[in-house]
Structures are given as structure tokens and as C-alpha cells.
Write a protein that holds these residues in place. Structure first.
Motif, PDB file in Angstrom:
ATOM      1  N   ALA A 351      15.944  -4.443   9.148  1.00  0.00           N
ATOM      2  CA  ALA A 351      16.736  -3.971   8.014  1.00  0.00           C
ATOM      3  C   ALA A 351      16.597  -2.459   7.851  1.00  0.00           C
ATOM      4  CB  ALA A 351      16.299  -4.679   6.736  1.00  0.00           C
ATOM      5  N   THR A 352      17.695  -1.829   7.460  1.00  0.00           N
ATOM      6  CA  THR A 352      17.684  -0.381   7.254  1.00  0.00           C
ATOM      7  C   THR A 352      18.054  -0.045   5.820  1.00  0.00           C
ATOM      8  OG1 THR A 352      19.982  -0.208   8.023  1.00  0.00           O
ATOM      9  CG2 THR A 352      18.236   0.114   9.650  1.00  0.00           C
ATOM     10  N   PRO A 353      17.618   1.115   5.315  1.00  0.00           N
ATOM     11  CA  PRO A 353      16.705   2.053   5.963  1.00  0.00           C
ATOM     12  C   PRO A 353      15.309   1.454   6.161  1.00  0.00           C
ATOM     13  CG  PRO A 353      17.052   2.674   3.675  1.00  0.00           C
ATOM     14  CD  PRO A 353      18.006   1.569   3.950  1.00  0.00           C
ATOM     15  N   VAL A 354      14.695   1.788   7.283  1.00  0.00           N
ATOM     16  CA  VAL A 354      13.397   1.229   7.641  1.00  0.00           C
ATOM     17  C   VAL A 354      12.296   1.902   6.821  1.00  0.00           C
ATOM     18  CG1 VAL A 354      11.728   0.943   9.515  1.00  0.00           C
ATOM     19  CG2 VAL A 354      14.177   0.679   9.959  1.00  0.00           C
ATOM     20  N   ALA A 355      11.370   1.106   6.338  1.00  0.00           N
ATOM     21  CA  ALA A 355      10.219   1.652   5.621  1.00  0.00           C
ATOM     22  C   ALA A 355       9.454   2.609   6.525  1.00  0.00           C
ATOM     23  CB  ALA A 355       9.305   0.535   5.165  1.00  0.00           C
ATOM     24  N   CYS A 356       9.198   3.818   6.021  1.00  0.00           N
ATOM     25  CA  CYS A 356       8.422   4.802   6.785  1.00  0.00           C
ATOM     26  C   CYS A 356       7.821   5.835   5.834  1.00  0.00           C
ATOM     27  CB  CYS A 356       9.264   5.484   7.851  1.00  0.00           C
ATOM     28  SG  CYS A 356       8.270   6.513   8.988  1.00  0.00           S
ATOM     29  N   PRO A 357       6.844   5.429   5.012  1.00  0.00           N
ATOM     30  CA  PRO A 357       6.192   6.414   4.161  1.00  0.00           C
ATOM     31  C   PRO A 357       5.317   7.366   4.971  1.00  0.00           C
ATOM     32  CG  PRO A 357       5.065   4.301   4.018  1.00  0.00           C
ATOM     33  CD  PRO A 357       6.298   4.070   4.836  1.00  0.00           C
ATOM     34  N   ILE A 358       5.093   8.546   4.416  1.00  0.00           N
ATOM     35  CA  ILE A 358       4.195   9.534   5.016  1.00  0.00           C
ATOM     36  C   ILE A 358       2.992   9.665   4.087  1.00  0.00           C
ATOM     37  CG2 ILE A 358       3.958  11.880   5.869  1.00  0.00           C
ATOM     38  CD1 ILE A 358       7.006  12.019   6.052  1.00  0.00           C
ATOM     39  N   LEU A 359       1.803   9.309   4.597  1.00  0.00           N
ATOM     40  CA  LEU A 359       0.612   9.222   3.758  1.00  0.00           C
ATOM     41  C   LEU A 359      -0.527  10.024   4.377  1.00  0.00           C
ATOM     42  CD1 LEU A 359       0.683   5.346   3.173  1.00  0.00           C
ATOM     43  CD2 LEU A 359       1.761   7.113   1.769  1.00  0.00           C
ATOM     44  N   SER A 360      -1.280  10.703   3.530  1.00  0.00           N
ATOM     45  CA  SER A 360      -2.419  11.480   4.019  1.00  0.00           C
ATOM     46  C   SER A 360      -3.567  11.408   3.025  1.00  0.00           C
ATOM     47  CB  SER A 360      -2.011  12.945   4.226  1.00  0.00           C
ATOM     48  OG  SER A 360      -3.075  13.693   4.785  1.00  0.00           O
ATOM     49  N   ASN A 361      -4.780  11.464   3.558  1.00  0.00           N
ATOM     50  CA  ASN A 361      -6.015  11.490   2.759  1.00  0.00           C
ATOM     51  C   ASN A 361      -6.198  10.224   1.944  1.00  0.00           C
ATOM     52  OD1 ASN A 361      -4.959  14.648   2.786  1.00  0.00           O
ATOM     53  ND2 ASN A 361      -7.143  14.388   3.230  1.00  0.00           N
ATOM     54  N   LEU A 362      -6.527   9.154   2.654  1.00  0.00           N
ATOM     55  CA  LEU A 362      -6.779   7.858   2.046  1.00  0.00           C
ATOM     56  C   LEU A 362      -8.232   7.448   2.284  1.00  0.00           C
ATOM     57  CD1 LEU A 362      -3.609   7.911   2.641  1.00  0.00           C
ATOM     58  CD2 LEU A 362      -3.768   5.413   2.662  1.00  0.00           C
ATOM     59  N   THR A 363      -8.846   6.843   1.279  1.00  0.00           N
ATOM     60  CA  THR A 363     -10.142   6.181   1.414  1.00  0.00           C
ATOM     61  C   THR A 363      -9.951   4.726   1.048  1.00  0.00           C
ATOM     62  OG1 THR A 363     -11.440   8.170   0.921  1.00  0.00           O
ATOM     63  CG2 THR A 363     -12.511   6.041   0.575  1.00  0.00           C
ATOM     64  N   LEU A 364     -10.210   3.839   2.004  1.00  0.00           N
ATOM     65  CA  LEU A 364      -9.944   2.414   1.838  1.00  0.00           C
ATOM     66  C   LEU A 364     -11.229   1.640   2.134  1.00  0.00           C
ATOM     67  CD1 LEU A 364      -6.563   2.313   3.827  1.00  0.00           C
ATOM     68  CD2 LEU A 364      -6.875   2.750   1.386  1.00  0.00           C
ATOM     69  N   ILE A 365     -11.783   1.000   1.108  1.00  0.00           N
ATOM     70  CA  ILE A 365     -13.075   0.318   1.224  1.00  0.00           C
ATOM     71  C   ILE A 365     -12.932  -1.121   0.751  1.00  0.00           C
ATOM     72  CG2 ILE A 365     -15.504   0.353   0.551  1.00  0.00           C
ATOM     73  CD1 ILE A 365     -15.193   3.358  -0.012  1.00  0.00           C
ATOM     74  N   GLY A 366     -13.117  -2.056   1.655  1.00  0.00           N
ATOM     75  CA  GLY A 366     -12.947  -3.469   1.343  1.00  0.00           C
ATOM     76  C   GLY A 366     -14.242  -4.149   0.930  1.00  0.00           C
ATOM     77  N   ASN A 367     -14.104  -5.441   0.538  1.00  0.00           N
ATOM     78  CA  ASN A 367     -15.270  -6.195   0.076  1.00  0.00           C
ATOM     79  C   ASN A 367     -15.701  -7.255   1.079  1.00  0.00           C
ATOM     80  OD1 ASN A 367     -13.141  -7.953  -0.331  1.00  0.00           O
ATOM     81  ND2 ASN A 367     -13.761  -8.574  -2.389  1.00  0.00           N
TER      82      ASN A 367
END
Length: 430
Positions: A351-367
Motif C-alpha cells: 500500500a502507498t504511500p509506504v511507511a518510512c519514518p526517519i528516526l534518530s537517537n533512540l534508547t529502547l530497553i525491554g523487560n
């Protein structure tokens, strides 16, 4: 090498499968890919020198105060868009010399407010038919739906506390297309949206519907909560400003298919400002994006039972300084799903428009557990930089051929990423 007929038969079998994109592994079966159609995207691709990625990294002493800490050696995202991104050439979201989460977020405390002093606080309910201002440093009750109609602006000033009543009525705020919410707190006086019932799923959060794109059939959708229309062609649409807001105990379950997030963004445009938000101990996603182009900065999702951040329907906004943290199940009392769950469109991967976010500087900590940290699937693209991922059995997984082909052809980018595990690839990228 397999014959063409065998390849064709395998591809046909895959195409015939019924796929489901929901928010947890329990109701979202894995996509099965025949062994003979192994993906070309791999750990070897991910760890090529030019990508500056690291796998199997030890985070034993990386963080203080849950998620404060970065790793040197990052990319200058400002070169991508100087109007939005800040120069932050490190991996992670919260440097020790600039804890931007201090003072307005919670770590693992009991949220809420002292309700004994609320007295005869005004009760907010029903539909707004004229502009409304919630006065600074004042407490209000929320009972039932609170709807901001087209042409109406709800203004919430600094220090306001909104308490959802525990009265067997579903409490939520819905901003319809053409309506606006201008909720602006400060670091010292954040806006707090909480509930009398101090547990995940107590109330329904905020839902904003805009005129930006969605890639659902026909380009128009209806919000999961409230059934309000969203979608259109105005990616610069402005639904207002959200700044320095803490949303506690959201995620009310209407039924098995409809649970409320901290904030749900439906076709929200990039004229909307979203900065310094925390979703705290919700029972569904912290923040979910259904299409749209809204940009986000300085966001924290803390111990939300489903996904911390979730996108679908072609979201293509930008984001910087994002934190997802999940407390250990042994002390939190419930498990949590993905840190990022990332789809283009679960019913049509192309499907279009195709998802394409631009992301920077993430901290991801799971349990802990075997679930994913970052789950890229259903045709999504992404450009992801300067990211730390730990605390999940599978720190990063890729699924579906469209998603993996984008990583191979360069329309998706995974650079300057440090993981506690190796990656896992499940798509058929041949």
C-alpha cells in the motif's frame, strides 16, 4: 539453486497466506517462510562496516536512572533535515549531561494526584461546541467522552491535572478533523492526565484525527475509538500542540480488538507540534501512528504492556530523542510486547504511500523474554540512526519481502545501531 517452478510455487503459497497485524504475539501469528526461500538480508548485511552497527553488545554499565546514558560514535542527523533534527552525534536518547526527562516524567512511582483536595472540581464530558480553556494549575475530572469538534480549540494550560473518574464510563479525549488541542505544559509544571484508578487500562487516552494521508483503501479511515473519520491529502495539517504532558494508566479495553493507547495519531499532519510526552504504565501502546506525517521529539513510553511505539498505514514523520523503557515483569506485574512495532499496512504490504519514518537517537530497553525490540514488517520502510536496543530476546527482527528488499536497495537505512543481540531475518527477499 531451486528451479523456477519451485520458486513460483513457494511464492504462490506465501501469497495465499492470510496475514494479521495486531499488537501482540498472542493474537498476531508469525509469518511462515519456507526454508528454501531464505532471505538475502542478514546479520552480515546489517554489520557491514559502512553501516556502523554493533551486535551482541554488553549494556551492563551503560545506563543510570533506568535509561540515562549514551554511547559515543553517532551520525549527525541534522544533515538529513536541519529544520527538524538537532546535532546529537551519539547513540541513545538521553545523555548524562542533559537528562531532558528530569522533573516531568515518572520512573516507577505511583502516578496520579492528591484527590482529597479536588473538592468540587469541574467535570469535563460531552461535546465541545465552543472554544474551551482549562486554567493553569487547576484540577479537573474527566467522565466519559470529551469531543473536540471541527472548528473548536481545546486549550490546556500548564500545571493542569485531569483525572479520569472510576465510574464505569469510558473516559477519553477525541479531537476530530478540523478541531485542535493546544495542551502546553512546562518541565516544572507538566500537564498530568491520570485516573482515580491507579492501574493500567483505567481510561482511554487522547485520540487525534487529521487530514493527512493514510494508505488504507480509499484513503480514509475511522478511529478505533469514537469512530471519527480521518485521512486526506493535507500532510501539513495542524491539529494543535502537545508539549510536556504525562499520560498515566491509559489503555482502556473496549473489547479484544479495540484498546486505547496513550495517544493515537490518526492521519495527523506535520503542522502539529508534539514534544515532551510520556505514556506511563498503559495497557496498550504508548504512542500509535495511523498514517500521517506528524513529527515527534523527546518522547517517553514507560512500561506500556503492548508496544511502546507503533506505526502503520504509511506514517512518514520524523522523530528524535525517543525512549521506550519496560520495567521487569517480576516487579511490574505484567509483560510488555515490542519496543517498536513497525508496519506499512497489515492488509496490503505494498500500500502507498509506504511507511518510512526517519528516526534518530533512540534508547529502547525491554523487560526480558523472547519478544522483539524493533519489529520491522508488513512492508514498512524506515531510516533509523543512533539507536540502542537491549532487554529483549530479539533486539531487531525483519519480516516480509518488501521490508527486507528496502533494506537491500537502500530505501531503508539502519545505521549507527547498537544491539544486545544479533538480528533475526524472516522475510523472503529474493
Amino acid at each position: 539453486m531451486k528451479t523456477f517452478n519451485l520458486k513460483f510455487a513457494s511464492m504462490a503459497a506465501i501469497a495465499a497466506m492470510t496475514l494479521c497485524t495486531a499488537c501482540s504475539d498472542s493474537d498476531d501469528p508469525e509469518v511462515e517462510i519456507p526454508q528454501e526461500n531464505k532471505t538475502e538480508y542478514s546479520s552480515a548485511e546489517f554489520t557491514k562496516v559502512a553501516n556502523n552497527n554493533v551486535i551482541n553488545h554488553s549494556f551492563a554499565s551503560a545506563f543510570t536512572n533506568l535509561y540515562v546514558g549514551t554511547i559515543s560514535g553517532g551520525f549527525d542527523a541534522k544533515t538529513l533535515d536541519a529544520a527538524f533534527f538537532e546535532t546529537a552525534q551519539y547513540r541513545g536518547a538521553v545523555p548524562t549531561n542533559n537528562d531532558w526527562t528530569a522533573g516531568w516524567t515518572l520512573k516507577n512511582e505511583i502516578g496520579g494526584t492528591n484527590e482529597s483536595d479536588m473538592g468540587s472540581a469541574e467535570v469535563l464530558q460531552g461535546e465541545l461546541k465552543a472554544n474551551k480553556t482549562l486554567t493553569a494549575n487547576t484540577k479537573y475530572y474527566l467522565s466519559g467522552e470529551y469531543i473536540v469538534n471541527s472548528g473548536i480549540t481545546l486549550t490546556i494550560q500548564e500545571g493542569v491535572t485531569l483525572v479520569a473518574k472510576d465510574d464505569d464510563i469510558v473516559d477519553y479525549i477525541l479531537v476530530k478533523q478540523g478541531g485542535k488541542i493546544n495542551a502546553v505544559g512546562t518541565a516544572s509544571k507538566p500537564i498530568v492526565m491520570t485516573s482515580q484508578k491507579k492501574e493500567a487500562g483505567a481510561w482511554g487516552g487522547i485520540h487525534i484525527c487529521g487530514y493527512a494521508h493514510t494508505n488504507v483503501v480509499g484513503g480514509k479511515g475511522q478511529s478505533e475509538i469514537g469512530g471519527a473519520p480521518y485521512g486526506g491529502s493535507n500532510d501539513a495539517d495542524n491539529s494543535g500542540t502537545l508539549k510536556y504532558i504525562r499520560l498515566e494508566y491509559t489503555g482502556y479495553a473496549f473489547d479484544e480488538e479495540h484498546e486505547a493507547n496513550g495517544v493515537s495519531f490518526y492521519g495527523v499532519g506535520n503542522g502539529t507540534t508534539v514534544e515532551y510526552l510520556q505514556a506511563y504504565k498503559g495497557s496498550d501502546d504508548g504512542f500509535e501512528f495511523f498514517g500521517g506525517s506528524v513529527n515527534i521529539k523527546h518522547m517517553v513510553a514507560t512500561s506500556c504492556s503492548d508496544d511502546s511505539f507503533d506505526w502503520t498505514e504509511g506514517w512518514n514523520g520524523k522523530g528524535q530523542f525517543l525512549v521506550a523503557y519496560q520495567e521487569a515483569e517480576s516487579t511490574l506485574g505484567y509483560d510488555c510486547d515490542c519496543l517498536l512495532e513497525c508496519d506499512n499496512n497489515g492488509k496490503n504490504f505494498d500500500a502507498t504511500p509506504v511507511a518510512c519514518p526517519i528516526l534518530s537517537n533512540l534508547t529502547l530497553i525491554g523487560n526480558g523474554g523472547s519478544k522483539q525490540g524493533i519489529r520491522l514488517r508488513a512492508g514498512t520502510k524506515v531510516k533509523l540512526y543512533n539507536t540502542l536496543v537491549t532487554g529483549k530476546g530479539k533486539c531487531l527482527t525483519t519480516e516480509t519481502s518488501q521490508t527486507e528488499k528496502a533494506l537491500l536497495d537502500g530505501s531503508s537505512v539502519l545505521n549507527y545501531i547498537t544491539l544486545a543481540t544479533d538480528i533475526e531475518c524472516k522475510g523472503d527477499a529474493k
